[in-house]
Design a protein around this motif. Sequence first.
Motif, PDB file in Angstrom:
ATOM      1  N   GLY A 421       0.953  -1.283   0.174  1.00  0.00           N
ATOM      2  CA  GLY A 421       0.125  -0.071  -0.186  1.00  0.00           C
ATOM      3  C   GLY A 421       1.024   1.150  -0.131  1.00  0.00           C
ATOM      4  O   GLY A 421       2.417   0.894  -0.235  1.00  0.00           O
ATOM      5  N   SER A 422       0.286   2.432   0.448  1.00  0.00           N
ATOM      6  CA  SER A 422       1.090   3.714   0.344  1.00  0.00           C
ATOM      7  C   SER A 422       1.891   3.719   1.713  1.00  0.00           C
ATOM      8  O   SER A 422       1.284   3.137   2.654  1.00  0.00           O
ATOM      9  N   ARG A 428      -1.691   4.990   8.582  1.00  0.00           N
ATOM     10  CA  ARG A 428      -3.004   5.209   8.957  1.00  0.00           C
ATOM     11  C   ARG A 428      -3.607   3.649   9.378  1.00  0.00           C
ATOM     12  O   ARG A 428      -4.549   3.829  10.145  1.00  0.00           O
ATOM     13  N   TYR A 429      -2.819   2.722   9.405  1.00  0.00           N
ATOM     14  CA  TYR A 429      -3.101   1.307   9.774  1.00  0.00           C
ATOM     15  C   TYR A 429      -3.133   1.810  11.408  1.00  0.00           C
ATOM     16  O   TYR A 429      -4.119   0.875  11.975  1.00  0.00           O
ATOM     17  N   GLU A 456       9.587   9.482  -4.334  1.00  0.00           N
ATOM     18  CA  GLU A 456       8.882   9.871  -5.487  1.00  0.00           C
ATOM     19  C   GLU A 456       7.576   9.516  -4.860  1.00  0.00           C
ATOM     20  O   GLU A 456       6.951   8.696  -4.343  1.00  0.00           O
ATOM     21  N   GLY A 457       6.558  10.799  -4.914  1.00  0.00           N
ATOM     22  CA  GLY A 457       5.315  10.540  -4.650  1.00  0.00           C
ATOM     23  C   GLY A 457       5.055  10.718  -3.062  1.00  0.00           C
ATOM     24  O   GLY A 457       3.852  10.747  -2.577  1.00  0.00           O
ATOM     25  N   PRO A 462       4.659   4.084  -3.154  1.00  0.00           N
ATOM     26  CA  PRO A 462       4.103   2.701  -2.755  1.00  0.00           C
ATOM     27  C   PRO A 462       5.048   2.080  -1.888  1.00  0.00           C
ATOM     28  O   PRO A 462       6.141   2.070  -2.002  1.00  0.00           O
ATOM     29  N   ILE A 463       4.648   0.875  -0.978  1.00  0.00           N
ATOM     30  CA  ILE A 463       5.286   0.322  -0.303  1.00  0.00           C
ATOM     31  C   ILE A 463       5.282  -1.257  -0.839  1.00  0.00           C
ATOM     32  O   ILE A 463       4.133  -1.681  -1.054  1.00  0.00           O
ATOM     33  N   SER A 464       6.399  -1.787  -1.131  1.00  0.00           N
ATOM     34  CA  SER A 464       6.066  -3.163  -1.739  1.00  0.00           C
ATOM     35  C   SER A 464       6.093  -4.108  -0.523  1.00  0.00           C
ATOM     36  O   SER A 464       6.475  -3.652   0.422  1.00  0.00           O
TER      37      SER A 464
END
Length: 575
Positions: A421-422, A428-429, A456-457, A462-464
């Motif tokens: 997710g981002s 926010r979790y 970037e972003g 994004p977190i992989s």
Amino acid sequence: MLKLFRYIKPYRGAVLLVLIFTFLQTLSELFLPTLMAGIVDDGVSQGNIPLIWRIGGIMVAVAAGGVICSIVASYMAAKSATGLGRILRQKVFSHVEKFSLQEFDRIGTASLITRTTNDITQVQQVTIMILRMLVLAPLMCIGGILMAVTRDPGLATVLLVVIPVLALAIFLIAYKGIPLFKVIQTKIDTLSRVTREGLTGMRVIRSFNRTTYEESRFQEANEDLTQTSIRVNQIMGAMMPVMMLVMNLATIAIVWFGGDRIQNGHIQVGDLMAFLQYAMMIMFSLIMLSVMFVMIPRAQASAVRINEVLQMKPDIVDPDQTGRAVHGKGHVVFDDVTFYYPGAEEPALTEISFEAGPGEVTAVIGGTGSGKSTLISLIPRFYDVTSGNVKIDGLDIREMSQEDLRSKIGFVPQQALLFTGSIADNIRYGKEDATDEEIRHAAVVAQADEFISGMEGGYEAPISQGGGNVSGGQKQRLSIARALVRRPEVYVFDDSFSALDFKTDAKLGAALKSETTASTVLIVAQRVSTVMDADRIIVLEEGKVAGIGSHAELMESCSVYQEIVSSQLSEEEIA
Ligand SMILES: Nc1ncnc2c1ncn2[C@@H]1O[C@H](COP(=O)(O)OP(=O)(O)OP(=O)(O)O)[C@@H](O)[C@H]1O
């Protein structure tokens, strides 16, 4: 498996339709040979064309009806069985979510995954088959026998020989094959465990040049599963040719004796043709039953594994009646706590007593394996104490609901874990309805804002999987931000600063101080520099308290603490 079938309840209507339509389909199939006998004996041999047309028309209508019934029944069976699969997967997953760490250890994650996926698919496939064949096979078998006997009781004696031979062949094959199905499921467990370790441990495997070793471990598990599957398929593969042989021999016998009986005037040609078809139906229904007898035990092995999970009672459950906190806001008390891991002979913690209040920082320090992580894992009730009690605000945590208890706590584990997710999603979790401003603030305090802004972003970067695209220290800071955004009453940091450099560690410590003024903070740490300023330091040694006090007090009175301090100072000096 019957136990699992109670979950099919929402599909009662569909199941009933399957039974009704299968019944109608079977009737139509049983009716067709009789109609055909009529065409041959009364139509073709008498040259009665209108009769041929009339019976032919009826046959087409009956066959079409049978096809429609079969389609509806198949559709409804598939719908109910896949629905059952969906319900089971959901049930198993949500039940497993309630497990304490003990139950996870007991069954193993790999096996839990196989049980939720592969085992449920087995049950699902067999359910379709059972629904379809439960009515079809017995009805076709009994109906076929009745119809064949009414056509020619004399010729029916052939069946007296054929049916037992067929039944014996089925029994022998099933007897050999069924035990192997159980073995296959456990071998799938092993394969998924090896696969999982091989994939999640990729970095370690590569760095230690163990790729070839892991490949051979995988190959071994894969080969083992393949060999057992081949063995099962060889046995099952023998089933069809044996059946076909028996069926063909039976056909020859029926035609042989039937020819005689036609010549003697006992029956007509149409009767023999109908008899042959009924004999085929009987034998096919026996084959269907045999397939069912083979598949059911296979699914049964899976059903047992699924039930084992569903019936496992989580050790940690909510009390029937939850108590009410007596006083304070996040006041943690350990009262004479002793804890044994399940099956362990020695306690991991012995007679631990201390208090940690709001506005205070309580640190836990000690050598590796001294019980630091165990101690703090008792606070969110990952495990229950063996004796003594842990209280928050005067209330034993076993008298609170787990949700209430955990909503008070911001837990940062030793190994930071991020979800796909981002970055914002991950923070926010900790608090589902956190605003962007709250998320940014938490990141600033956790010293994460700077590197997030550089990505970037930014917060939407994004977190992989598993947080593979951020560093260990960055992961730790994001995991700290996740706890901070919650603004809990109790913060628990389990060695959460270990991957940070001294400068970031110090900056984070200072920022945390102003953020957590009203909360109780518990910090497990290896570094003396992280705990030195704590209001209270608990020194653990082999699960026992070796000393409690401030840095200055412990330097005076606690030899274990003195040793830790001197060992680290000398290390730093050497460095
Ligand atoms: N799940 C478990 N089952 C059985 N024993 C365990 C389990 N987890 C830890 N232990 C044992 O309990 C003891 C305390 O372990 P714990 O993880 O609390 O130590 P620690 O002080 O946090 O160590 P570290 O600083 O290395 O993280 C150890 O002897 C360990 O082997």
